[in-house]
Design an enzyme around this catalytic site. Structure first.
Site, PDB file in Angstrom:
ATOM      1  N   HIS A 276       0.807  -1.215   0.000  1.00  0.00           N
ATOM      2  CA  HIS A 276       0.000   0.000   0.000  1.00  0.00           C
ATOM      3  C   HIS A 276       0.839   1.264   0.000  1.00  0.00           C
ATOM      4  O   HIS A 276       0.315   2.380  -0.120  1.00  0.00           O
ATOM      5  CB  HIS A 276      -0.928  -0.025   1.228  1.00  0.00           C
ATOM      6  CG  HIS A 276      -2.121   0.839   1.088  1.00  0.00           C
ATOM      7  ND1 HIS A 276      -2.437   1.822   1.995  1.00  0.00           N
ATOM      8  CD2 HIS A 276      -3.083   0.895   0.149  1.00  0.00           C
ATOM      9  CE1 HIS A 276      -3.538   2.435   1.628  1.00  0.00           C
ATOM     10  NE2 HIS A 276      -3.952   1.887   0.502  1.00  0.00           N
ATOM     11  N   LYS A 278       3.043   4.340  -1.127  1.00  0.00           N
ATOM     12  CA  LYS A 278       3.012   5.193  -2.315  1.00  0.00           C
ATOM     13  C   LYS A 278       4.190   6.154  -2.223  1.00  0.00           C
ATOM     14  O   LYS A 278       4.190   7.072  -1.402  1.00  0.00           O
ATOM     15  CB  LYS A 278       1.673   5.932  -2.392  1.00  0.00           C
ATOM     16  CG  LYS A 278       0.496   4.966  -2.568  1.00  0.00           C
ATOM     17  CD  LYS A 278      -0.831   5.605  -2.287  1.00  0.00           C
ATOM     18  CE  LYS A 278      -1.968   4.625  -2.523  1.00  0.00           C
ATOM     19  NZ  LYS A 278      -1.946   3.482  -1.578  1.00  0.00           N
ATOM     20  N   HIS A 504      -8.916  10.886  -0.140  1.00  0.00           N
ATOM     21  CA  HIS A 504      -8.155   9.644  -0.202  1.00  0.00           C
ATOM     22  C   HIS A 504      -6.863   9.811   0.588  1.00  0.00           C
ATOM     23  O   HIS A 504      -6.112   8.871   0.794  1.00  0.00           O
ATOM     24  CB  HIS A 504      -7.859   9.277  -1.659  1.00  0.00           C
ATOM     25  CG  HIS A 504      -7.291   7.913  -1.831  1.00  0.00           C
ATOM     26  ND1 HIS A 504      -5.944   7.680  -2.007  1.00  0.00           N
ATOM     27  CD2 HIS A 504      -7.876   6.702  -1.814  1.00  0.00           C
ATOM     28  CE1 HIS A 504      -5.732   6.385  -2.120  1.00  0.00           C
ATOM     29  NE2 HIS A 504      -6.883   5.763  -1.994  1.00  0.00           N
TER      30      HIS A 504
END
Length: 618
Positions: A276, A278, A504
């Site tokens: 996950h 980034k 997000h």
């Protein structure tokens, strides 16, 4: 079975939960550990009670052929189907909650960041649940085509941004904290001044690119390549991902036209874990840069969502012959970044590890907070997850008079299984971490505010109901933890102009009672889940982390401050701005008795969204 609370009543028909039992060996998805393919088996059908406004489903045009980016759970596939093929709201009799039957199968989009991770993997009884129906022998696999819709919204959703949306000269940025929001299409221009799009980040304005590495969860390779300027578009790119088996094959297939793209697969050895993280690593003629962010590499994540990033300074190359400790920052960022990359145990990253060693990262003023999959004991327990955050807060913050009144705030876009009550994890080990301030022996119980969009927030957003496809809180998880909803607060972001750009981004912080100061601030990829943050085991002698996550922690001492002053008017950004930008409004707004948290796999057909659609998961 029905569940009722102040946040709504759900009627749930029979089937088994996605996230409760380990699936058979060899069928885990790379992102969430659920079965890779839809099998048309009997699933749990969910509908809100009552549904009073009927809808009519019009005849719909044939969907363009798709090829999957990532296959997720069936709930995720259903949400993606609804995003790419919306149902229009009309007042007409008899078809409430219905939609046209469509071919089952992957829609081609894994919507961002599901954290229904651990479920209660051990000790769950399914004796009172019906068994799944066997797969129909007539079910055919969807043919992988060479063409797919450009987003989960479908082809016609996006409007190309004008050229002046992107930066043509070095933008005015707040270089003190180097925390930026993404640009959002459709906002008043002032709210995008000082924000960044991926095209800005990769442009020559920030350096003459030679090579890059992209760590992420969800990719659209063709779209990603187009974000590089033409002069950099054929330079080497390393994709670091967590896809396995069929999903990995599809990812590699995406990259076939792009010979400069290579892959590194992150090891995911614990069920329900995801890659996950980034992050971008950018090597320039002039030096090196790190960007830690919250956006997937798909267009939807850079269009009308609230996202954030930390962008490092341009790190210069060290003189040849420098010793191994050269270029370290007061926050030991270089050491921690190298340790994080080493945790992948990937030969493909060795070249990047060596490059980082050759650069001077001493200007960094943030601390790295990462998660990597594993079970850790002894001193290693404090290397990753929330125990890493606890250690940093213990060592680098200071006690504050009246700190028991300083609320903890968590803001996120996905929620995992927290347990039957708050003492199982949230108000126990995780709250202890978030309330740590220096070496104080005081263990206060301050207010905890959790910011997560309500149904109304999603309905009235720029994207409308499809924004909820990136807020994957499922009915199966929600109905087991109704206690959690009393912590929830609305997404309101008038100060940043982003009230209608659904979040997000993920942020955590400790605020003063009047919400004008911060004791610390964290931006991260980690949602509210045990998979992301880790959970103690074996009488607190071991911590288990399922996923890769990465974020940066801001503490005032690293900036020679006692607290951060909250910037009440962060836009338009200027280089003289001294306050700290919080992405949403403070104080957070409590849910009203009528508000319900967004749950992505139940219908919302009583009122249309901003595009005239309703939400009816297939």
């Amino acid at each position: 079975m029905s569940q009722e609370s102040q946040h709504g009543k759900w009627t749930i028909s029979s089937s088994d939960d996605d996230d409760e039992a380990l699936p058979p060996s060899g069928t885990l998805t790379p992102e969430s550990g659920r079965p890779c393919k839809s099998n048309n088996s009997s699933r749990r059908s969910v509908s809100p009670v009552p549904v009073t406004v009927p809808v009519v489903v019009k005849s719909e045009p044939a969907r363009p052929p798709v090829s999957s980016l990532v296959i997720g759970s069936e709930a995720r596939q259903s949400a993606a189907m609804n995003q790419s093929h919306p149902v229009k709201f009309e007042t007409s009799p008899s078809l409430a909650g219905k939609r046209k039957k469509e071919t089952s199968g992957s829609t081609g989009w894994a919507l961002s960041d599901s954290d229904e991770d651990d479920g209660d993997v051990k000790g769950n009884s399914h004796s009172n649940l019906p068994k799944r129906m066997p797969q129909s022998p007539k079910t055919k696999k969807m043919k992988v085509e060479s063409e797919r819709p450009p987003s989960p919204h479908g082809r016609l959703y996006y409007i190309d941004e004008p050229e002046d949306f992107f930066e043509s000269c070095t933008p005015s940025l707040n270089d003190t904290y180097r925390f930026y929001l993404n640009k959002v299409t459709g906002l008043d221009r002032k709210y995008n001044r000082g924000a960044l799009h991926i095209r800005d980040i990769l442009s020559p304005l920030f350096g003459t690119l030679k090579e890059s590495a992209q760590f992420n969860y969800c990719f659209d390779i063709a779209w990603m390549v187009k974000q590089y300027p033409s002069e950099f578009r054929d330079l080497p790119v390393l994709i670091v991902h967590g896809d396995k088996r069929e999903a990995k094959a599809r990812l590699v297939q995406q990259a076939q036209p792009f010979l400069h793209v290579r892959f590194c697969q992150a090891k995911l050895d614990i069920a329900f874990g995801t890659h996950h993280t980034k992050m971008m690593l950018l090597l320039y003629e002039e030096g090196f840069r790190v960007i830690i962010l919250t956006s997937n590499l798909i267009r939807a994540d850079w269009y009308q969502k609230t996202q954030g990033m930390w962008m490092s300074p341009l790190f210069p190359r060290l003189p040849k012959g420098s010793n191994a400790s050269a270029g370290e920052s007061p926050t030991f960022f270089k050491r921690d970044l190298l340790e994080y990359l080493a945790s992948y145990r990937a030969p493909e990253l060795e070249e990047w590890i060596q490059r980082i060693k050759e650069h001077d990262l001493s200007e960094t003023r943030v601390y790295l907070v990462g998660s990597t999959p594993g079970r850790y004991v002894g001193p290693d327990m404090e290397r990753w997850g929330h125990l890493r955050l606890r250690k940093l807060l213990y060592e680098h913050t200071n006690p504050i008079p009246g700190e028991e009144k300083w609320p903890v705030i968590g803001q996120f876009s996905s929620i995992g299984s927290m347990g039957l009550d708050k003492t199982k994890w949230l108000a126990a080990e995780f709250q202890r971490t978030l309330t740590t301030l220096g070496k104080s022996s005081l263990r206060p119980d301050p207010p905890m505010h959790l910011v997560y969009p309500s149904v109304e927030d999603v309905r009235t957003s720029l994207e409308g109901y499809p924004a909820g496809g990136s807020l994957p809180y499922s009915i199966q998880t929600a109905q087991k933890q109704l206690w959690l909803h009393s912590y929830f607060h609305r997404w309101k972001a008038n100060t940043t102009g982003r009230s209608h750009a659904m979040p997000h981004i993920k942020t955590y912080m400790r605020a003063s009672p009047d919400f004008t100061q911060l004791a610390w601030f964290l931006v991260t990829s980690a949602n509210l889940s045990k998979a992301a943050w880790g959970a103690l085991e074996k009488n607190n002698t071991q911590v288990m982390v399922r996923s890769y996550e990465l974020g940066v922690l801001y503490v005032p001492s690293a900036f020679n401050m006692k607290t951060f002053q909250v910037d009440e008017n962060p836009f338009p950004v200027s280089s003289s701005t001294s306050g700290f930008m919080v992405p949403f409004d403070l104080p957070p707004t409590n849910y009203s008795p009528k508000d319900q948290p967004w749950i992505w796999n139940i219908p919302y057909s009583q009122a249309p969204d901003t595009h005239g659609n309703v939400w009816v998961p297939s």
